[in-house]
Design an enzyme around this catalytic site. Structure first.
Site, PDB file in Angstrom:
ATOM      1  N   TYR A   1      38.518  45.450  39.856  1.00 30.33           N
ATOM      2  CA  TYR A   1      38.468  44.683  41.100  1.00 30.33           C
ATOM      3  C   TYR A   1      38.704  45.610  42.296  1.00 30.33           C
ATOM      4  O   TYR A   1      37.994  45.544  43.302  1.00 30.33           O
ATOM      5  CB  TYR A   1      39.527  43.582  41.041  1.00 30.33           C
ATOM      6  CG  TYR A   1      39.751  42.821  42.316  1.00 30.33           C
ATOM      7  CD1 TYR A   1      38.854  41.843  42.718  1.00 30.33           C
ATOM      8  CD2 TYR A   1      40.871  43.070  43.103  1.00 30.33           C
ATOM      9  CE1 TYR A   1      39.072  41.135  43.887  1.00 30.33           C
ATOM     10  CE2 TYR A   1      41.096  42.366  44.267  1.00 30.33           C
ATOM     11  CZ  TYR A   1      40.193  41.395  44.661  1.00 30.33           C
ATOM     12  OH  TYR A   1      40.410  40.698  45.823  1.00 30.33           O
TER      13      TYR A   1
ATOM     14  N   ASN B   1      29.089  40.245  41.501  1.00 31.07           N
ATOM     15  CA  ASN B   1      29.693  39.335  42.479  1.00 31.07           C
ATOM     16  C   ASN B   1      30.296  40.056  43.679  1.00 31.07           C
ATOM     17  O   ASN B   1      30.179  39.601  44.810  1.00 31.07           O
ATOM     18  CB  ASN B   1      30.779  38.484  41.807  1.00 31.07           C
ATOM     19  CG  ASN B   1      30.193  37.520  40.792  1.00 31.07           C
ATOM     20  OD1 ASN B   1      29.310  36.736  41.124  1.00 31.07           O
ATOM     21  ND2 ASN B   1      30.648  37.603  39.556  1.00 31.07           N
TER      22      ASN B   1
END
Lengths: 254, 254
Positions: free
Chosen positions: A146, A84
């Site tokens: 992240y 993603n």
């Protein structure tokens, strides 16, 4: 900016703040991950950011991209941020080149340098009297996966700028909270980004002249440990808010 | 290092140089991408570096990893470096943590900073009289997607060092040519890494004490534009070769 601007991640928090405050200022085209609950006021597509077939119809004819799409969770696992966030950001740049789009504003994150907050530095760096500053020239130091994905997104942008001349502005976004700073959370206050300052810095990043930049996207908080000098200098960013000025009662005014 | 050392990418060029010269010095365990033509002198597995099931049997009980596996082509496409180099490096670190391995030596590359060779700097930086140096503290600046993958591998290592305390040495390998420097290729001569210097720097990286390092892996070439001071200081690296000393005829001696 007369040409359309592609906004990816339009359904996310940052995307909603931008659309609320800059909705009439640009000819937006929106990429949503899933069908929005309310019909958007701008043309949109839904799809996977890492899938060129999904994104291309929204990229065609655009003059710039504000790329926010990705898994926004600091605790997101590798199996999510790899497709993603990392692959997705590559897709955006690759399509930008193919479609002749020459400016990308990328939502990087404070998490790209989260591990710079070492035990030796904290909690002092969250205090107003401490003058430690990160200025965006540092080697990345993510504190979670992240953060790895955001640092990688910056480096993908570095490649596309150097190779294709695309203007790239990476905004290491702090803590975008509602109309007031996070309560009882020193770190969040130090890196608070108010909604109107969030809208302003993205607006400026769509208009200023630059090559490749990494700036911090925070309000002018007394307790900041991210420098906003580069954002002021290159983008003309003039933050309106400061977490220290919130009196604990009302929302900040417009 | 009494414990076994896992060498990934054992069939590649760097892997072969290391095994030829350090084969007897460590208790190697090897990861090959495909079945080697000749039976190796050490225990080995074959498989995909990004697949934990393939790698885990070789990681169990190891004391360190020399991680070389990945697509080695500077022109490798994104669809190859994303799984093989980026996801593969994450798999190595993730398994290292799971199996209690506390040292990873990672084959980064000159390509992680290839775009630092700007039109303004080249070809001067390839000349002995030019004193421009990159020293490993720079923000990454890849010149191709392979370089993006190597810079990302470094940052993955930064995360695992900060979070889990693993000792990480990233060696930005220059131009590993045979027993003599590249001919008629200034850039290659400036970043030549002789086979014996290649073996030595990996040997030192398996023995020295450090936390997180980025060093350049090149010989002591007169025309270098990568600093080897950090490798000397932290690893005790003492390069034996210099591209300028090759007289154009014989191979360099051992």
């Amino acid at each position: 900016m007369d040409e359309p601007v592609l906004l990816t991640g339009a359904g996310g928090h940052v995307g909603q703040v931008i659309l609320e405050r800059l909705g009439d200022k640009y000819d937006w085209r929106l990429l949503y991950h899933s069908q929005p609950a309310e019909e958007p006021n701008h043309p949109y597509v839904t799809g996977e950011v890492q899938d060129p077939a999904d994104v291309r119809p929204a990229m065609e004819g655009a003059g710039a991209v504000v790329h926010l799409a990705g898994d926004p969770r600091p605790e997101a696992p590798w199996d999510s941020v790899l497709p993603n966030n990392i692959d997705g950001t590559h897709t955006i740049y690759d399509l930008a080149v193919q479609e002749g789009v020459d400016r990308v504003v990328f939502a990087s994150s404070n998490h790209a340098v989260g591990a710079a907050e070492t035990d030796k530095r904290t909690p002092d760096i969250y205090r107003s009297e401490d003058d430690f500053r990160l200025d965006g020239t540092e080697y990345p130091r993510p504190g979670n996966k992240y953060g790895i994905s955001k640092a990688t997104g910056e480096i993908i942008g570095r490649y596309y700028h150097d190779t294709y001349g695309i203007s790239v502005c990476n905004i290491r976004i702090g803590n975008l909270n509602e109309e007031y700073p996070p309560v009882d959370y020193d770190r969040g206050q130090a890196m608070w980004l108010s909604p109107r300052d969030c809208a302003q810095i993205h607006d400026r990043a769509l208009r200023a002249d630059y090559g490749f930049e990494i700036v911090y996207g925070i309000s002018d908080n007394d307790s900041k440990y991210y420098s906003i000098e580069r954002a002021r200098e290159v983008l003309g960013y003039e933050p309106q808010d400061n977490a220290a000025e919130w009196d604990g009662t009302e929302k900040l005014s417009e």
